[in-house]
Scaffold this motif. Structure first.
Motif, PDB file in Angstrom:
ATOM      1  N   MET A  84      23.425 -30.207  51.603  1.00 16.40           N
ATOM      2  CA  MET A  84      22.715 -29.094  52.133  1.00 16.40           C
ATOM      3  C   MET A  84      21.087 -29.345  52.135  1.00 16.40           C
ATOM      4  O   MET A  84      20.624 -28.703  52.925  1.00 16.40           O
ATOM      5  N   ASP A  85      20.734 -29.974  51.246  1.00 17.07           N
ATOM      6  CA  ASP A  85      19.314 -30.252  50.948  1.00 17.07           C
ATOM      7  C   ASP A  85      19.007 -31.708  51.688  1.00 17.07           C
ATOM      8  O   ASP A  85      20.015 -32.357  51.634  1.00 17.07           O
ATOM      9  N   PRO A  86      18.151 -31.873  52.457  1.00 17.47           N
ATOM     10  CA  PRO A  86      17.800 -33.255  52.941  1.00 17.47           C
ATOM     11  C   PRO A  86      17.539 -34.121  51.855  1.00 17.47           C
ATOM     12  O   PRO A  86      17.226 -33.716  50.728  1.00 17.47           O
ATOM     13  N   ASP A  87      17.493 -35.317  52.105  1.00 22.29           N
ATOM     14  CA  ASP A  87      17.065 -36.377  51.290  1.00 22.29           C
ATOM     15  C   ASP A  87      15.852 -36.352  50.698  1.00 22.29           C
ATOM     16  O   ASP A  87      15.008 -36.138  51.356  1.00 22.29           O
ATOM     17  N   ASN A  88      15.886 -36.242  49.246  1.00 23.85           N
ATOM     18  CA  ASN A  88      14.654 -36.418  48.354  1.00 23.85           C
ATOM     19  C   ASN A  88      13.698 -35.051  48.648  1.00 23.85           C
ATOM     20  O   ASN A  88      12.474 -35.060  48.549  1.00 23.85           O
ATOM     21  N   ILE A  89      14.417 -34.100  49.313  1.00 29.75           N
ATOM     22  CA  ILE A  89      13.710 -32.718  49.519  1.00 29.75           C
ATOM     23  C   ILE A  89      14.498 -31.396  48.874  1.00 29.75           C
ATOM     24  O   ILE A  89      15.858 -31.634  48.941  1.00 29.75           O
ATOM     25  N   ARG A  90      13.844 -30.868  47.903  1.00 26.04           N
ATOM     26  CA  ARG A  90      14.649 -29.450  47.193  1.00 26.04           C
ATOM     27  C   ARG A  90      13.509 -28.395  47.174  1.00 26.04           C
ATOM     28  O   ARG A  90      12.574 -28.462  46.529  1.00 26.04           O
ATOM     29  N   VAL A  91      14.054 -27.518  47.965  1.00 24.62           N
ATOM     30  CA  VAL A  91      13.223 -26.117  47.855  1.00 24.62           C
ATOM     31  C   VAL A  91      14.005 -24.945  47.331  1.00 24.62           C
ATOM     32  O   VAL A  91      15.092 -24.966  47.894  1.00 24.62           O
ATOM     33  N   ARG A  92      13.610 -24.301  46.487  1.00 27.36           N
ATOM     34  CA  ARG A  92      14.367 -23.072  45.705  1.00 27.36           C
ATOM     35  C   ARG A  92      13.277 -21.993  45.816  1.00 27.36           C
ATOM     36  O   ARG A  92      12.138 -22.063  45.740  1.00 27.36           O
ATOM     37  N   SER A  93      13.854 -20.863  45.599  1.00 25.16           N
ATOM     38  CA  SER A  93      13.186 -19.634  45.441  1.00 25.16           C
ATOM     39  C   SER A  93      12.587 -19.446  44.089  1.00 25.16           C
ATOM     40  O   SER A  93      13.094 -19.932  43.094  1.00 25.16           O
ATOM     41  N   ALA A  94      11.100 -18.791  44.281  1.00 25.00           N
ATOM     42  CA  ALA A  94      10.588 -18.348  42.660  1.00 25.00           C
ATOM     43  C   ALA A  94      11.327 -17.588  42.127  1.00 25.00           C
ATOM     44  O   ALA A  94      12.293 -16.726  42.531  1.00 25.00           O
ATOM     45  N   TYR A 101       9.895   1.354  31.869  1.00 27.33           N
ATOM     46  CA  TYR A 101      10.805   0.014  31.991  1.00 27.33           C
ATOM     47  C   TYR A 101       9.874  -1.168  31.678  1.00 27.33           C
ATOM     48  O   TYR A 101       8.673  -1.236  31.703  1.00 27.33           O
ATOM     49  N   ASP A 102      10.409  -2.343  31.029  1.00 25.99           N
ATOM     50  CA  ASP A 102       9.947  -3.727  30.774  1.00 25.99           C
ATOM     51  C   ASP A 102      10.892  -4.741  31.139  1.00 25.99           C
ATOM     52  O   ASP A 102      11.792  -4.711  31.707  1.00 25.99           O
ATOM     53  N   GLY A 103      10.471  -5.802  30.596  1.00 23.58           N
ATOM     54  CA  GLY A 103      11.243  -7.164  30.996  1.00 23.58           C
ATOM     55  C   GLY A 103      12.522  -7.123  30.298  1.00 23.58           C
ATOM     56  O   GLY A 103      13.570  -7.954  30.853  1.00 23.58           O
ATOM     57  N   THR A 104      12.839  -6.323  29.349  1.00 23.66           N
ATOM     58  CA  THR A 104      14.283  -6.051  28.741  1.00 23.66           C
ATOM     59  C   THR A 104      15.197  -5.321  29.595  1.00 23.66           C
ATOM     60  O   THR A 104      16.484  -5.223  29.333  1.00 23.66           O
ATOM     61  N   SER A 105      14.653  -4.354  30.464  1.00 19.70           N
ATOM     62  CA  SER A 105      15.175  -3.355  31.088  1.00 19.70           C
ATOM     63  C   SER A 105      15.219  -3.322  32.626  1.00 19.70           C
ATOM     64  O   SER A 105      16.109  -2.715  33.336  1.00 19.70           O
ATOM     65  N   MET A 106      14.605  -4.398  33.145  1.00 15.56           N
ATOM     66  CA  MET A 106      14.611  -4.638  34.610  1.00 15.56           C
ATOM     67  C   MET A 106      14.334  -5.904  34.892  1.00 15.56           C
ATOM     68  O   MET A 106      13.768  -6.583  34.056  1.00 15.56           O
ATOM     69  N   SER A 107      15.198  -6.375  35.933  1.00 14.02           N
ATOM     70  CA  SER A 107      15.137  -7.802  36.288  1.00 14.02           C
ATOM     71  C   SER A 107      14.799  -8.239  37.599  1.00 14.02           C
ATOM     72  O   SER A 107      15.260  -7.276  38.517  1.00 14.02           O
ATOM     73  N   MET A 108      14.121  -9.041  38.213  1.00 10.60           N
ATOM     74  CA  MET A 108      13.853  -9.679  39.646  1.00 10.60           C
ATOM     75  C   MET A 108      14.784 -10.790  39.835  1.00 10.60           C
ATOM     76  O   MET A 108      14.582 -11.693  39.256  1.00 10.60           O
ATOM     77  N   LEU A 109      15.694 -10.423  40.704  1.00 15.00           N
ATOM     78  CA  LEU A 109      16.855 -11.587  41.132  1.00 15.00           C
ATOM     79  C   LEU A 109      16.473 -11.944  42.777  1.00 15.00           C
ATOM     80  O   LEU A 109      17.038 -11.541  43.539  1.00 15.00           O
ATOM     81  N   SER A 110      15.712 -12.952  42.418  1.00  8.72           N
ATOM     82  CA  SER A 110      15.181 -13.662  43.919  1.00  8.72           C
ATOM     83  C   SER A 110      16.188 -14.357  44.478  1.00  8.72           C
ATOM     84  O   SER A 110      17.151 -15.149  43.565  1.00  8.72           O
ATOM     85  N   TYR A 111      16.137 -14.940  45.804  1.00 11.40           N
ATOM     86  CA  TYR A 111      17.127 -15.839  46.240  1.00 11.40           C
ATOM     87  C   TYR A 111      16.500 -16.356  47.388  1.00 11.40           C
ATOM     88  O   TYR A 111      15.407 -15.923  48.071  1.00 11.40           O
ATOM     89  N   ASP A 112      17.228 -17.497  47.985  1.00 21.55           N
ATOM     90  CA  ASP A 112      16.694 -18.369  49.001  1.00 21.55           C
ATOM     91  C   ASP A 112      17.131 -17.574  50.440  1.00 21.55           C
ATOM     92  O   ASP A 112      18.032 -17.784  50.757  1.00 21.55           O
ATOM     93  N   TRP A 113      16.157 -16.931  51.037  1.00 16.74           N
ATOM     94  CA  TRP A 113      16.340 -16.060  52.248  1.00 16.74           C
ATOM     95  C   TRP A 113      16.767 -16.893  53.316  1.00 16.74           C
ATOM     96  O   TRP A 113      17.015 -16.220  54.441  1.00 16.74           O
ATOM     97  N   ARG A 114      16.642 -18.097  53.229  1.00 13.81           N
ATOM     98  CA  ARG A 114      17.023 -18.918  54.465  1.00 13.81           C
ATOM     99  C   ARG A 114      18.670 -19.109  54.568  1.00 13.81           C
ATOM    100  O   ARG A 114      19.370 -19.273  55.647  1.00 13.81           O
ATOM    101  N   LEU A 115      19.214 -19.045  53.452  1.00 16.48           N
ATOM    102  CA  LEU A 115      20.794 -19.366  53.255  1.00 16.48           C
ATOM    103  C   LEU A 115      21.673 -18.030  53.953  1.00 16.48           C
ATOM    104  O   LEU A 115      21.281 -16.986  53.531  1.00 16.48           O
ATOM    105  N   GLY A 116      22.806 -18.483  54.333  1.00 20.31           N
ATOM    106  CA  GLY A 116      23.794 -17.492  54.721  1.00 20.31           C
ATOM    107  C   GLY A 116      24.491 -17.065  53.345  1.00 20.31           C
ATOM    108  O   GLY A 116      24.185 -17.848  52.360  1.00 20.31           O
ATOM    109  N   TYR A 117      24.916 -15.942  53.113  1.00 18.73           N
ATOM    110  CA  TYR A 117      25.478 -15.267  52.044  1.00 18.73           C
ATOM    111  C   TYR A 117      26.555 -16.159  51.125  1.00 18.73           C
ATOM    112  O   TYR A 117      26.145 -16.339  50.054  1.00 18.73           O
ATOM    113  N   GLU A 118      27.370 -16.801  51.824  1.00 16.79           N
ATOM    114  CA  GLU A 118      28.276 -17.487  51.088  1.00 16.79           C
ATOM    115  C   GLU A 118      27.819 -18.948  50.401  1.00 16.79           C
ATOM    116  O   GLU A 118      28.052 -19.247  49.307  1.00 16.79           O
TER     117      GLU A 118
END
Length: 208
Positions: A1-11, A39-56
């Motif tokens: 899925m990643d091109p050769d020698n290229i790897r991009v992921r979400s922050a 609320y703080d870091g123990t009671s809430m989370s940010m679950l970011s994702y790579d918005w280029r990808l299809g869900y599966e």
């Protein structure tokens, strides 16, 4: 899925979507206001994702839904409370996909949480401007590489944009983003009622 020698992921973490380009806020105001009420870091989370990808592919490449499931279960176990899921834009359909995935049996590609997993772990789902019925601009993006967002920029940087990131290049790029196919408009007569199709005519309207 990643091109050769290229790897991009979400922050990851709150910094992934608090602000965009310095002071242009995305989630920061909500994060700050939730912090003000306890609320703080123990009671809430940010679950970011790579918005280029299809869900599966979010799951098959990044294990995203498995991580989201684990985060919700951990919150429930440590706090004794159900989670509130908050999403925006494409995150709405990502969240909806997750809610279907998590109750699907593992042998069918799901998370294997059981039919009552959502009832046991999720208090509510807050969907902010979600793409539940699709996004019309995904059609010209896939067909021609044109987007309303790009068109707005054209008077200011049109020539420069076309020189370095022309429509053909944009079209070829966006056709590799499975996310856009997941945001094609949904509907037709089944959703909008009779007469929704563009080709339908009445006595007073010509055929398209």
């Amino acid at each position: 899925m990643d091109p050769d020698n290229i790897r991009v992921r979400s922050a990851q973490g709150f910094e992934a979507a608090d602000n965009f380009i310095a002071t242009y806020w995305v989630w920061s105001k909500l994060i700050e206001n939730l912090a003000d009420v306890g609320y703080d870091g123990t009671s809430m989370s940010m679950l970011s994702y790579d918005w280029r990808l299809g869900y599966e592919y979010l799951e098959s490449r990044d294990g995203y839904f498995s991580k989201l499931k684990a985060a919700i279960e951990t919150h429930h176990k440590t706090s004794g409370e159900k989670a509130v899921l908050v999403s925006h834009s494409m995150g709405g359909t990502v969240c909806y996909y997750f809610l279907q995935w998590v109750v699907t049996d593992v042998k069918h590609g799901g998370g294997g949480g059981g039919k009552d997993w959502v009832e046991r772990h999720v208090h509510s789902f807050v969907n902010i401007a979600g793409t539940m019925l699709g996004v019309p601009k995904s059609i010209p993006a896939l067909l021609s590489g044109e987007l309303k967002d790009i068109a707005v920029l054209m008077p200011q940087i049109g020539d420069l944009l076309e020189q370095f990131f022309g429509r053909r290049v944009r079209k070829n790029l966006w056709n590799t983003w499975g996310s856009l196919y997941g945001m094609l408009p949904k509907g037709g007569d089944a959703l909008w009622g009779s007469g929704a199709d563009l080709g339908e005519t009445t006595d007073s309207t010509p055929a398209v």
